[in-house]
Design a protein around this motif. Structure first.
Motif, short mmCIF file in Angstrom:
data_model
loop_
_atom_site.label_atom_id
_atom_site.label_comp_id
_atom_site.label_asym_id
_atom_site.label_seq_id
_atom_site.Cartn_x
_atom_site.Cartn_y
_atom_site.Cartn_z
N LEU A 237 6.29 -7.83 -13.36
CA LEU A 237 4.97 -8.86 -13.55
C LEU A 237 5.13 -9.74 -14.70
N SER A 238 5.88 -9.31 -15.84
CA SER A 238 5.99 -10.27 -16.85
C SER A 238 6.74 -11.44 -16.65
N GLY A 239 6.57 -12.54 -16.86
CA GLY A 239 7.36 -13.71 -16.68
C GLY A 239 6.83 -14.54 -15.27
N ARG A 240 5.97 -13.98 -14.88
CA ARG A 240 4.82 -14.78 -14.05
C ARG A 240 3.85 -15.11 -14.41
N GLY A 241 3.35 -16.33 -14.11
CA GLY A 241 2.09 -17.02 -14.97
C GLY A 241 0.78 -16.29 -14.83
N ARG A 242 0.43 -15.68 -13.53
CA ARG A 242 -0.88 -14.86 -13.58
C ARG A 242 -0.93 -13.79 -12.54
N ILE A 243 -1.67 -13.07 -12.57
CA ILE A 243 -1.82 -12.08 -11.62
C ILE A 243 -2.49 -12.47 -10.30
N THR A 244 -1.44 -12.53 -9.18
CA THR A 244 -1.93 -12.96 -8.24
C THR A 244 -2.00 -11.79 -6.90
N GLU A 245 -2.49 -12.06 -5.67
CA GLU A 245 -2.36 -11.25 -4.71
C GLU A 245 -0.97 -10.73 -4.44
N ALA A 246 -0.15 -11.78 -4.27
CA ALA A 246 1.10 -11.62 -4.03
C ALA A 246 1.93 -10.66 -4.90
N ASN A 247 1.98 -11.03 -6.19
CA ASN A 247 2.97 -10.18 -7.18
C ASN A 247 2.17 -9.02 -7.43
N ILE A 248 0.96 -8.87 -7.23
CA ILE A 248 0.44 -7.58 -7.20
C ILE A 248 0.74 -6.50 -6.12
N SER A 249 1.02 -7.05 -4.95
CA SER A 249 1.17 -6.11 -3.82
C SER A 249 2.51 -5.36 -4.00
N ASP A 250 3.51 -6.24 -4.49
CA ASP A 250 4.74 -5.59 -4.90
C ASP A 250 4.56 -4.57 -5.84
N ALA A 251 3.94 -4.86 -6.86
CA ALA A 251 3.67 -3.96 -8.17
C ALA A 251 3.06 -2.83 -7.79
N MET A 252 2.05 -2.89 -6.81
CA MET A 252 1.30 -1.87 -6.22
C MET A 252 1.85 -0.89 -5.62
N ARG A 253 2.85 -1.46 -4.97
CA ARG A 253 3.93 -0.65 -4.21
C ARG A 253 4.48 0.46 -4.84
N GLU A 254 5.01 -0.19 -6.19
CA GLU A 254 5.67 0.65 -7.05
C GLU A 254 4.71 1.53 -7.61
N VAL A 255 3.72 1.15 -8.02
CA VAL A 255 2.84 2.20 -8.57
C VAL A 255 2.48 3.32 -7.57
N ARG A 256 2.34 3.00 -6.55
CA ARG A 256 2.04 3.83 -5.29
C ARG A 256 3.06 4.94 -5.47
N LYS A 257 4.31 4.58 -5.45
CA LYS A 257 5.63 5.40 -5.27
C LYS A 257 5.59 6.23 -6.81
N ALA A 258 5.38 5.39 -7.69
CA ALA A 258 5.43 6.52 -8.98
C ALA A 258 4.35 7.50 -8.86
N LEU A 259 3.22 7.44 -8.42
CA LEU A 259 2.15 8.17 -8.28
C LEU A 259 2.61 9.43 -7.52
N LEU A 260 3.31 9.01 -6.38
CA LEU A 260 3.78 9.93 -5.38
C LEU A 260 4.79 10.88 -5.98
N ASP A 261 5.82 10.05 -6.40
CA ASP A 261 6.60 10.90 -7.33
C ASP A 261 6.12 11.94 -8.32
N ALA A 262 5.03 11.48 -8.98
CA ALA A 262 4.63 12.43 -10.12
C ALA A 262 3.46 13.32 -9.39
N ASP A 263 3.40 13.52 -8.02
CA ASP A 263 2.79 14.40 -7.39
C ASP A 263 1.29 14.22 -7.50
N VAL A 264 0.95 13.15 -7.62
CA VAL A 264 -0.39 12.64 -7.34
C VAL A 264 -0.85 12.90 -5.94
#
Lengths: 307, 475
Positions: free
Chosen positions: B16-43
């Protein structure tokens, strides 16, 4: 061996609960005649993850599934389950899942795992089955740490009518292991099963203690321990993989005893463990009674999961 | 404790860093990662989905603070949402008067009920109460003895009865407590599967017989997706008052903490942090969230940055950078701003994933001081225009700072290169504090470049790293 093979049907029966549940969830996903599309694949992915198979292994399975779909190997939703079944089974090539034994002298089984996975109960189950088959079994109470752990194993030993080697609570577990090996040799036992204290794999000093126990056994009886079983709780999530990895490093685990498979936990972690670590699962625990044990059979297991 | 999840989050924020601001586009990639992380964490699957939706919403609405990087803002948003999900804080044990207050512990096999009972007794005793431990696990061999040993260790009475009927034991214990002046009764029950109808009915009977004031579910932090099923079932049968999360001292990513709270709606009261009997801690969702993110305390950092780095000042520096007129004295100014914030090392430690790495690097020490000394040994002119520095000036500066001339040339070279790069990048995106805060820098490259010019020859390989490092250098 085959001591445990009669348990196949038992495993099938006991897994019914789990099976129904999973078949149900897969059933909803794969309602009849449904076309395979993105949504369906997503739902399938969700189902696999809910089964504790883990993101990594699920991704692998899904990639293969998608590839097969592109190649038109699978067309309708009814093809999906048979495909997955064959596919997961392929993760388990025929390999030795029966208990390893000593060529001569006592067979030594070292049992370890994190706290509360069911080590002592699992040992009782092994001891029960072996002594039912007229083998002389000695158990050793190397869990000298947890309050009344020695008592717990003692009660089992009495119930099952097997010998036990124990020291006072708080004594050196490696010393217990040493004495147990001596006892097994002098009493001409067929099997020596050593219970150890539960320890989190992240506690390096305790993991070293475990290595020490392992080394003491090795020195006392060449070639021992013949079997090193890691007891995993089937309800454990992805952490089971790290557990297996670190125990593997400390004591060279030769097999997994998957305990508590009689709950609603899907046991999908077994697939991930096989996929990522290649440690065979040898036994599964299916209840609290000594006879609640079965030899792990991937065929039945996968069929039970997916049929 | 949440190391693995932390790593995932860090990589997310790096992207996310290096991009100007939080937009829907860059957040959706990020959120996919978050989701995977959470699932990996057994959430649990459902909880992970909900969490991601909430975070996306919150992030989209968040105001991006000027002097800070969007990546850092995201950290705050995610940590806030995590805290929200695991909160609210409630580690109070509600005692009734007149007593005794009855506390019932329930859970699956091997979750750590008996150990927790011992810890809880010690905890309650420290609050000036006189607890009574009740050995109501009549299933597992030697469970009674185990509790007796624990009771002895903490100096708390243990009630036992020779019977197979846990209801009877519970009733007898209550009577015993009243007679003997115990104001708290802690019932340790047998572990049971939530689908074991017989055993669940039994614990219901126990609860009915003694009407506990508090019923806690003891839950293993290493549990997988199934955690929600058992928690839900226990909650339906017993109406839990809280959850005690055990074995959190391992490296389990602790998804259970998130999901159990979410499905039962009951507060996590305590966490078990070790086998010793004093290892019962109150649960702090905010701390837990910070730990999940591995950031020590980015929130504090964000606040500090706001305090000490005036927006105007930042703008001025950025302008200078863009124009290429950024000199050594500006660099000093930034250094002192950083110092006000508590020193580079402390600050870097607050950054995601930096903790361990920073330990080995002596930022506040020799290297930093040396750099400072060199700058102070320069004339004001030299500081503004480093191009002036020739061999003779270099010798003078080196003598003044107590370093070798090649150290000076290293600093100057790095500085000039940085300045030029900054100019070409302009826009201020890599400016000052922002550059410093961008997650993805390489600490080794940074320290190397800071110390000397030795590494400059390798810069083509290190282009990316060097570019990031530049922003930081400019303080």
């Amino acid at each position: 061996m085959g001591f445990f093979s009669k348990t196949t049907q038992y495993l099938k029966d006991r897994l019914d609960k789990t099976r129904t549940k999973i078949a149900d969830s897969l059933g909803t996903v794969l309602s009849l005649g449904r076309k395979i599309d993105g949504t369906l694949l997503d739902e399938l992915e969700e189902t696999l993850i809910r089964d504790d198979i883990g993101v990594e292994t699920t991704d692998k399975l899904m990639t293969d599934l998608r590839r097969a779909y592109k190649k038109k190997e699978i067309v309708v939703s009814e093809d999906v389950i048979p495909f997955l079944r064959e596919h997961i089974k392929a993760y388990w090539p025929q390999q030795d899942r029966s208990l390893r034994t000593a060529a001569s002298g006592p067979t030594v089984i070292l049992v370890a795992g994190v706290n509360g996975t069911g080590k002592t109960t699992s040992i009782a189950k092994l001891a029960y089955t072996l002594s039912q088959n007229q083998r002389k079994v000695i158990v050793a109470a190397c869990d000298t740490f947890r309050a009344a752990a020695v008592d717990q194993l003692t009660i089992w030993a009495e119930r099952l009518g097997v010998d036990i080697v124990k020291h006072a609570s708080g004594s050196d577990p490696a010393a217990v292991a040493y004495d147990a090996c001596e006892a097994a040799l002098s009493r001409r036992a067929d099997y020596l099963i050593l219970d150890t204290a539960g320890r989190l794999h992240t506690q390096t000093d305790l993991m070293r203690e475990l290595s020490k126990i392992h080394n003491v056994i090795q020195k006392k009886i060449p070639g021992a321990p013949h079997e090193v079983l890691l007891v995993l709780d089937a309800t454990t999530g992805q952490n089971a993989i790290i557990q297996a990895k670190l125990f593997m490093e400390a004591i060279n685990v030769s097999g997994i005893f998957l305990a508590k498979l009689d709950g609603t936990a899907r046991g999908g972690i077994v697939i991930a463990i096989k996929d990522q670590l290649d440690i065979p699962v040898k036994f599964v625990g299916l209840g609290e009674k000594p006879e609640d044990i079965a030899e792990f059979d991937p065929e039945i297991f996968v069929d039970a999961l997916l049929s | 404790m949440f190391d693995a999840l932390t790593d995932k989050f860090n990589s997310l924020f790096r992207s996310l860093s290096g991009r100007g601001r939080i937009t829907e586009a860059n957040i959706s990639d990020a959120m996919r990662e978050v989701r995977k992380a959470l699932l990996d964490a057994d959430v649990s699957y459902q909880v992970a989905e909900t969490f991601c939706k909430d975070v996306t919403k919150a992030a989209m609405g968040a105001e991006v603070i000027n002097s800070l990087h969007p990546g850092q803002m995201m950290v705050k948003v995610v940590s806030d949402e995590l805290t929200k999900l695991m909160g609210p804080v409630d580690s109070t044990i509600y005692y009734v008067s007149p007593g005794p207050t009855v506390i019932l512990l329930a859970g699956l096999q091997g979750g750590g009920k008996t150990t927790t009972a011992g810890k809880l007794a010690k905890y309650i005793q420290a609050q000036g109460k006189r607890p009574l431990l009740v050995a109501d696990d009549l299933q597992r061999p030697a469970a009674v003895q185990q509790l007796q040993v624990l009771g002895e260790q903490v100096g708390v009475d243990v009630y036992t009865e020779e019977t197979k009927d846990p209801v009877r034991v519970a009733k007898g214990a209550l009577k015993h407590a009243k007679k003997n002046g115990h104001d708290v009764v802690i019932l340790d029950t047998a572990g049971r599967l939530h689908i074991d109808e017989e055993m669940m009915a039994e614990i219901e009977r126990v609860a009915k017989a003694v009407t506990p004031h508090q019923i806690y579910l003891v839950c293993d932090a290493m549990m997988g997706q199934d955690a929600v099923n058992s928690a839900k079932a226990f909650n339906e049968r017993l109406e839990l008052d809280g959850i005690i999360l055990t074995k959190l001292d391992g490296d389990a990513r602790g998804g259970a903490a998130l999901s159990v709270k979410a499905v039962t709606g009951k507060p996590i009261k305590f966490v078990g942090m070790g086998e010793k009997l004093d290892k019962l801690e109150a649960f702090h969702p905010d701390r837990m969230a910070s730990r999940i993110l591995g950031m020590g305390d980015v929130v504090t950092l964000v606040e500090k940055a706001q305090e000490h780095f005036e927006a105007e000042e930042a703008e001025k520096l950025q302008k200078k950078m863009a124009q290429g007129t950024f000199g050594f004295d500006d660099f000093l100014k930034q250094m002192s701003a950083v110092k006000k914030m508590g020193g580079v090392k402390d600050m870097l430690k607050m950054l995601p994933g930096m903790g361990a790495q920073v330990e080995d690097v002596d930022f506040d020490g020799k290297e930093m001081r040396q750099m400072e000394a060199m700058v102070y040994s320069m004339s004001l002119k030299e500081r503004k225009d480093p191009d002036l520095i020739d061999a003779s000036r270099r010798r003078r500066i080196a003598a003044g700072a107590g370093v070798q001339p090649n150290d000076v040339s290293g600093l100057v070279k790095t500085f000039k290169r940085s300045r030029d790069m900054m100019k070409s990048l302009s826009g201020g995106r890599f400016g000052g504090i922002r550059g410093l805060l961008s997650g993805g820098f390489n600490i080794d490259a940074m320290s190397q470049a800071m110390t000397s010019g030795k590494k400059i020859k390798q810069r083509s390989k290190r282009k990316k790293v060097a570019r990031r490092k530049v922003g930081r250098k400019r303080r």
